[in-house]
Every structure is written in structure tokens, then in C-alpha cells.
Design an enzyme around this catalytic site. Structure first.
Site, PDB file in Angstrom:
ATOM      1  N   GLU A 250       0.747  -1.461  -0.039  1.00 46.03           N
ATOM      2  CA  GLU A 250       0.128  -0.034  -0.203  1.00 46.03           C
ATOM      3  C   GLU A 250       0.653   1.108   0.066  1.00 46.03           C
ATOM      4  O   GLU A 250       1.445   1.502   1.141  1.00 46.03           O
ATOM      5  CB  GLU A 250      -0.704  -0.408   1.452  1.00 46.03           C
ATOM      6  CG  GLU A 250      -1.511  -1.212   1.531  1.00 46.03           C
ATOM      7  CD  GLU A 250      -3.083  -1.404  -0.064  1.00 46.03           C
ATOM      8  OE1 GLU A 250      -3.288   0.417  -0.328  1.00 46.03           O
ATOM      9  OE2 GLU A 250      -3.941  -1.708  -0.558  1.00 46.03           O
ATOM     10  N   CYS A 284      -2.185   8.745   3.243  1.00 43.71           N
ATOM     11  CA  CYS A 284      -2.134   8.726   2.142  1.00 43.71           C
ATOM     12  C   CYS A 284      -3.863   8.118   0.793  1.00 43.71           C
ATOM     13  O   CYS A 284      -3.415   8.764  -0.601  1.00 43.71           O
ATOM     14  CB  CYS A 284      -1.561   6.715   2.067  1.00 43.71           C
ATOM     15  SG  CYS A 284      -2.879   5.749   2.735  1.00 43.71           S
TER      16      CYS A 284
HETATM   17  P1  NDP Z   1       9.200   4.226   3.954  1.00 43.14           P
HETATM   18  O1  NDP Z   1       8.576   3.780   2.552  1.00 43.14           O
HETATM   19  O2  NDP Z   1      10.540   5.003   3.583  1.00 43.14           O
HETATM   20  O3  NDP Z   1       8.781   3.345   5.543  1.00 43.14           O
HETATM   21  C1  NDP Z   1       7.416   2.697   5.526  1.00 43.14           C
HETATM   22  C2  NDP Z   1       7.960   1.996   6.255  1.00 43.14           C
HETATM   23  O4  NDP Z   1       9.173   0.936   5.607  1.00 43.14           O
HETATM   24  C3  NDP Z   1       8.536   1.872   7.710  1.00 43.14           C
HETATM   25  O5  NDP Z   1       8.465   0.965   9.009  1.00 43.14           O
HETATM   26  C4  NDP Z   1      10.510   2.098   7.102  1.00 43.14           C
HETATM   27  O6  NDP Z   1      11.486   1.407   8.328  1.00 43.14           O
HETATM   28  C5  NDP Z   1       9.887   0.839   6.051  1.00 43.14           C
HETATM   29  N1  NDP Z   1      11.400   0.916   5.579  1.00 43.14           N
HETATM   30  C6  NDP Z   1      12.100   1.529   5.165  1.00 43.14           C
HETATM   31  N2  NDP Z   1      13.652   1.015   4.189  1.00 43.14           N
HETATM   32  C7  NDP Z   1      13.095  -0.537   4.403  1.00 43.14           C
HETATM   33  C8  NDP Z   1      13.530  -1.096   3.415  1.00 43.14           C
HETATM   34  N3  NDP Z   1      15.126  -1.301   2.751  1.00 43.14           N
HETATM   35  N4  NDP Z   1      13.289  -2.847   3.413  1.00 43.14           N
HETATM   36  C9  NDP Z   1      12.408  -2.812   4.543  1.00 43.14           C
HETATM   37  N5  NDP Z   1      11.258  -1.639   4.913  1.00 43.14           N
HETATM   38  C10 NDP Z   1      12.136  -0.196   4.657  1.00 43.14           C
HETATM   39  O7  NDP Z   1       8.673   5.766   3.975  1.00 43.14           O
HETATM   40  P2  NDP Z   1       8.685   7.468   5.173  1.00 43.14           P
HETATM   41  O8  NDP Z   1       8.676   6.428   6.699  1.00 43.14           O
HETATM   42  O9  NDP Z   1      10.475   6.807   5.275  1.00 43.14           O
HETATM   43  O10 NDP Z   1       7.745   8.333   4.288  1.00 43.14           O
HETATM   44  C11 NDP Z   1       8.896   8.842   3.252  1.00 43.14           C
HETATM   45  C12 NDP Z   1       8.424   9.644   2.848  1.00 43.14           C
HETATM   46  O11 NDP Z   1       7.365   7.656   2.053  1.00 43.14           O
HETATM   47  C13 NDP Z   1       6.801  10.656   2.799  1.00 43.14           C
HETATM   48  O12 NDP Z   1       7.102  11.645   3.141  1.00 43.14           O
HETATM   49  C14 NDP Z   1       5.811  10.500   2.290  1.00 43.14           C
HETATM   50  O13 NDP Z   1       5.576  10.539   1.315  1.00 43.14           O
HETATM   51  C15 NDP Z   1       5.183   8.256   1.921  1.00 43.14           C
HETATM   52  N6  NDP Z   1       4.544   8.016   2.729  1.00 43.14           N
HETATM   53  C16 NDP Z   1       3.760   7.015   2.546  1.00 43.14           C
HETATM   54  C17 NDP Z   1       2.909   6.842   3.351  1.00 43.14           C
HETATM   55  C18 NDP Z   1       1.412   6.277   2.552  1.00 43.14           C
HETATM   56  O14 NDP Z   1       0.765   5.629   3.861  1.00 43.14           O
HETATM   57  N7  NDP Z   1       0.989   6.378   1.788  1.00 43.14           N
HETATM   58  C19 NDP Z   1       2.622   6.219   5.125  1.00 43.14           C
HETATM   59  C20 NDP Z   1       4.132   6.732   4.993  1.00 43.14           C
HETATM   60  C21 NDP Z   1       5.157   8.286   4.672  1.00 43.14           C
HETATM   61  P3  NDP Z   1      12.030   2.864   8.809  1.00 43.14           P
HETATM   62  O15 NDP Z   1      10.439   3.811  10.115  1.00 43.14           O
HETATM   63  O16 NDP Z   1      12.950   2.752   9.955  1.00 43.14           O
HETATM   64  O17 NDP Z   1      12.769   3.875   7.859  1.00 43.14           O
END
Ligand code: NDP
Length: 482
Positions: A250, A284
């Protein structure tokens, strides 16, 4: 001052991580919410081993026992909604009522899936061959890896963990590094109130680059459910497909809200304000593109400005706050970058977009309304994930529909209209997974399928009874009398 470290849960034991990090309140950067363990690849492997070992034990729990466990978890979440909602608000920055609402939602989700665990029916299919019985049943996938973002720190974990457990899987859960508090509280409730066998549910807090990466690439993890950014999602999707694991992604949105000339103005403004700016726009499903027909355009913009001027942006836990701070410094910088970019691209900042000072130091930003944009600008192509809405003026419904669908994403879409013809047509032709008529693009029911199309989602839908598609494996058996 000595602070208790909130530990990871591995194989039924609370264990310290190789390091720990402070969880900071975005409304008040001097306020430390707590100290939380940060696991690594090694701890993740231990959690996966524990989840694998727990599979046969969890498998012999009857559906009724699983239902009772999930029901107890839901009951405690509902009973502690105020306290946990306050914690959520403190660590993530959404307002206290929004935080409480999210915890209630998590409780309701556990109760819904308590019932669902009793409803996992199979099928008997009429045979083609004489005397051969055809049975279809569903089995758990096995060990499921759950990776969640920071914007819904308890509801998103709940809507992944509850169905995973309800359908008999064991779980390793990695919450967002930014907001481990609500996730830890949820894990503690699942462990204690659920009384699950050791290892059926494991929590490993820590960075995505280590914990998340290990989870995604572990041979024993048969299915990975992820919510977060499109870039991370794409990488996770590839890794899972390469090793033949099931994956559900998602990701982002660039959700359109169409406002037609015949819309009820008050409704349209309320729907736009709520969808674009509440929860600090960090959803989102948020409405980030307001597509407005030219006849209503001047009245709509004037009414939006008036309503935006009355919004109170302050400490998330203060009574009367409408919009809390941005969740992190990285997100704050991203929001400001996009506002600046929109201006450079020719957009006009019609309202907001200002950094605000409050009694405590925090990431305060007034919601921004950007006019004079067109759908080719980056502000209308890329997800901002903040309290920022851009406006695109259109001539008629056909142009509005075209602009709404002209995006790489397809999560949620909305229309404000009093025309049955346009509402019906929009529901049919909108290229989104969820379509809203006269209600905000954000805000969905917990028992209905959730998910999008195109770059927003990949794999089976989440939530409601549709969740079983991801969390179970279908088996078809043919039997003839021997
Ligand atoms: P990420 O996609 O980086 O993170 C989401 C989850 O994935 C977190 O638990 C993160 O861990 C984990 N993750 C990060 N890198 C990896 C990897 N290589 N392998 C497995 N898991 C991983 O989003 P962010 O939280 O950094 O947010 C960045 C941007 O993403 C936001 O500014 C926004 O634009 C978007 N976003 C969109 C969402 C949605 O629902 N559409 C929700 C959140 C963010 P960790 O927290 O340790 O980085």
C-alpha cells in the site's frame, strides 16, 4: 535520568536491542516520549525463527480460541483509547481526538477479525468427473512480515496484524522507526491480553534498512505486508517476487477531489478541508489535488481561505487544536520544499504555507492552498504527504474526470456534486480503488476493502473480509473413494 527502555518482543520474551533511540514529541521537541530498543538483522532473524517455531503451536489453537484472543485485545484497546490516543498524539502529532479515534478503530478492527476467524469457510465445487469430490479450503501462509509507516502508528499495524493472526499465521512486526510508542503499546497488549503462544507474535523495532530489509529477504517469511512510500514499496515488491514470497504493497496517492459547479459550497469546502489538511495532511488518502470547475471556482477559493484562516494549528494535545504539527523534521523539510517548488513552477500560495512559532518548539506549518497550477507540475504529480493542496481549474465535468485520472497513482478519489448523473459516472469511470461522493477522500470504514490501483497498491486488498486473500493460501483437493 535513568529511563526504562521499551524492549523488543521475541519468542515471548522482552529483549533489549543492540541500541535504543529516543522518541520525540513533534509538538514539543524538548519532550522525550520514551526510549525504545532498536533491533538489527540478527534480532530480526531470531524473531523469524521464533515465529517459524510457533507455527505448529498456533495452528492447533481452534478458531474459537483465536477469536477469543483477538476479542480480548480489542476490548483492552477500546478500554484504554483515551490513554493510548494521548500517547499517539504525543508521538505522531495528530490531534488528541484523532489519536483517540485511531485507537478505537484499532480496537474495532481486532473485534471484527475475532469474528472473521470463525468465518473462514471453504467451498465444495460440483465435480466434473463422476465420483471425484472437489474441495477448496484456506490455510495460513506461515510466517508473515508486517512493515508499517509512521502516519497511522496503531491503526495500520492493527489492520495487518489482526487478520494475520485471525487466519492462523505467525507474525514478525516492524513498526516505523519514528513512532515506536503506539506500536510497542499494541504489542504489549497483544502479548499479555491475547495470551498467545510464545513466538506467535513478535515485535522488532528498528531501522527499515536493517530490520525491514532482513524481514523482506528472509526465506522463512512467506508473505510481506507493507505500507509506506512508493520507492520503498517497489524495492520490497521486487525482493519478494524474486524469492517467491507473497507481497502486498500500500503506497502513495495523489488523490483528486473534483468540485463541480452544482456542488453544495459548504459541503465542498468541508470535504476539502477535512480531506486535505486534517491529520496534518499526512494520509495516503488525503486530497492533494482539488480540481475545481470554473463557475464555482471564485466562491470556492474565497470560502476555503476563510475556513483556513479559522483553523487552529497548535500542540496536538491541546484542546481546541484542529491541526497538529508535521510529524518529523524530514517531512517538514519535504513539505516546505514542495511549497517552494510549486511557487517556482508558477503556482500562487493563496493561503498558508508558513512556518509557525508556538509556545513550544515543534514542526508547525500552516496548511497551504496553492492556486494557478496545472496537472503537469511536479506539485500535482508527486506525493507531498503534508498539509498542502493544489488547485486545478477546469471547464467542465469531462475535463475534471480526465485530470483526476491523469496520475500515476489511484488510491482514493472524490467528487462534490448534486448531480446524480455526474456522481454515477464518476463512480464508474474514476481510476481509483476507493471513490467518494460528497465525503472526504480520506476516512474509510474498517470492515470494507481498502486499496488502490496503478502505483498506489499492489496485491490483494486490505481490511474487511477481503483481507483473507492475502493472509491465506487457497488449497484445492480432489478426492475419490479408494
Ligand atoms: P518508507 O517507505 O521509507 O517507510 C515505511 C516503512 O518501511 C517504515 O517502517 C520503514 O522503516 C520501512 N523501510 C524503509 N526502508 C526499508 C527497506 N529497505 N526494507 C524494508 N523496510 C523498509 O516511508 P517513510 O516513513 O520514510 O516516509 C517517506 C515518505 O513516504 C513520506 O514523506 C511520504 O511521502 C511517504 N509515505 C507514504 C505513506 C502512505 O501511506 N502512502 C505512509 C508513510 C510515508 P523506517 O521507519 O525505519 O524507515
Amino acid at each position: 535520568m535513568h529511563q526504562t527502555i521499551h524492549k523488543n518482543l521475541i519468542g515471548g520474551e522482552w529483549v533489549e536491542g543492540p541500541s535504543a533511540a529516543e522518541n520525540i514529541n513533534p509538538s514539543d521537541l524538548s519532550d522525550v516520549v520514551g526510549l525504545y530498543a532498536r533491533g538489527d538483522a540478527c534480532q530480526t532473524e531470531q524473531a523469524i525463527e521464533a515465529a517459524q517455531a510457533a507455527r505448529p503451536v498456533w495452528a492447533v489453537w481452534t478458531a474459537e480460541h483465536r477469536a477469543d484472543a483477538l476479542d480480548r485485545i480489542g476490548t483492552e484497546l477500546l478500554a484504554r483509547a483515551e490513554e493510548l490516543g494521548d500517547l499517539l498524539s504525543r508521538e505522531e502529532g495528530k490531534t488528541r481526538p484523532e489519536g483517540i479515534g485511531e485507537v478505537i478503530r484499532a480496537g474495532r478492527i481486532f473485534k471484527f477479525f475475532a469474528g472473521e476467524s470463525l468465518r473462514l469457510n471453504g467451498e465444495l465445487i460440483p465435480p466434473i468427473r463422476q465420483g471425484v469430490e472437489v474441495e477448496v479450503s484456506r490455510e495460513p501462509e506461515g510466517v508473515v512480515g508486517i512493515i508499517t509507516p509512521w502516519n497511522f502508528p496503531i491503526a495500520i499495524p492493527a489492520w495487518k496484524i489482526a487478520p494475520a493472526l485471525a487466519y492462523g499465521n505467525t507474525v514478525v512486526f516492524k513498526p516505523a522507526d519514528l513512532v515506536p510508542g503506539s506500536a510497542w503499546a499494541l504489542a504489549e497488549i497483544i502479548h499479555r491480553a491475547g495470551q498467545l503462544p510464545a513466538g506467535a507474535f513478535n515485535l522488532v523495532m528498528g531501522p527499515g534498512s536493517q530490520v525491514g530489509h532482513s524481514l523482506v529477504n528472509a526465506r522463512q517469511v512467506r508473505a510481506v505486508s507493507f505500507t509506506g512510500s512508493a520507492d520503498t514499496g517497489a524495492r520490497i515488491g521486487l525482493s519478494c517476487m524474486q524469492r517467491g514470497a507473497k507481497v502486498q504493497l500500500e503506497m502513495g496517492g495523489k488523490n483528486p477531489l473534483v468540485i463541480l459547479d452544482d456542488a453544495h459550497l459548504d459541503t465542498a469546502v468541508s470535504v476539502a478541508i477535512q480531506g486535505s489538511f486534517y491529520s496534518t495532511g499526512q494520509r495516503c488518502t488525503g486530497s492533494s489535488r482539488l480540481i475545481v470547475q470554473s463557475g464555482i471556482y471564485p466562491r470556492f477559493i474565497a470560502a476555503m481561505k476563510e475556513r483556513m484562516a479559522a483553523l487552529r494549528i497548535d500542540d496536538a494535545r491541546q484542546p481546541g487544536t484542529d491541526i497538529g504539527p508535521v510529524a518529523s523534521s524530514a517531512q517538514f523539510e519535504q513539505d516546505l520544499m514542495y511549497i517552494h517548488l510549486a511557487y517556482e513552477e508558477g503556482g500562487q500560495i493563496a493561503a498558508g504555507g508558513e512556518v509557525l512559532q508556538r509556545a513550544t518548539r515543534g514542526f508547525y506549518l500552516s496548511p497551504a492552498l496553492i492556486t494557478e497550477t496545472d496537472n503537469t507540475m511536479r506539485i500535482n504529480r508527486e506525493e507531498v504527504f503534508g498539509p498542502v493542496a493544489s488547485v486545478i481549474r477546469v471547464r467542465d465535468y469531462d475535463e475534471a474526470l480526465h485530470v483526476a485520472n491523469d496520475t500515476a497513482f489511484g488510491l482514493s478519489s472524490g467528487i462534490c456534486t448534486t448531480s446524480l448523473r455526474h456522481a454515477t459516472d464518476f463512480k464508474r469511470r474514476s481510476a481509483a480503488g476507493m471513490v467518494m461522493v460528497n465525503v472526504p477522500t480520506a476516512g474509510v470504514d474498517y470492515h470494507a476493502p481498502f486499496g488502490g490501483r496503478k502505483g498506489s497498491s499492489h496485491g490483494a486488498r486490505e481490511q474487511g473480509s477481503y483481507a483473507r486473500e492475502f493472509y491465506t493460501a487457497v488449497k484445492t483437493c480432489y478426492t475419490a473413494a479408494g
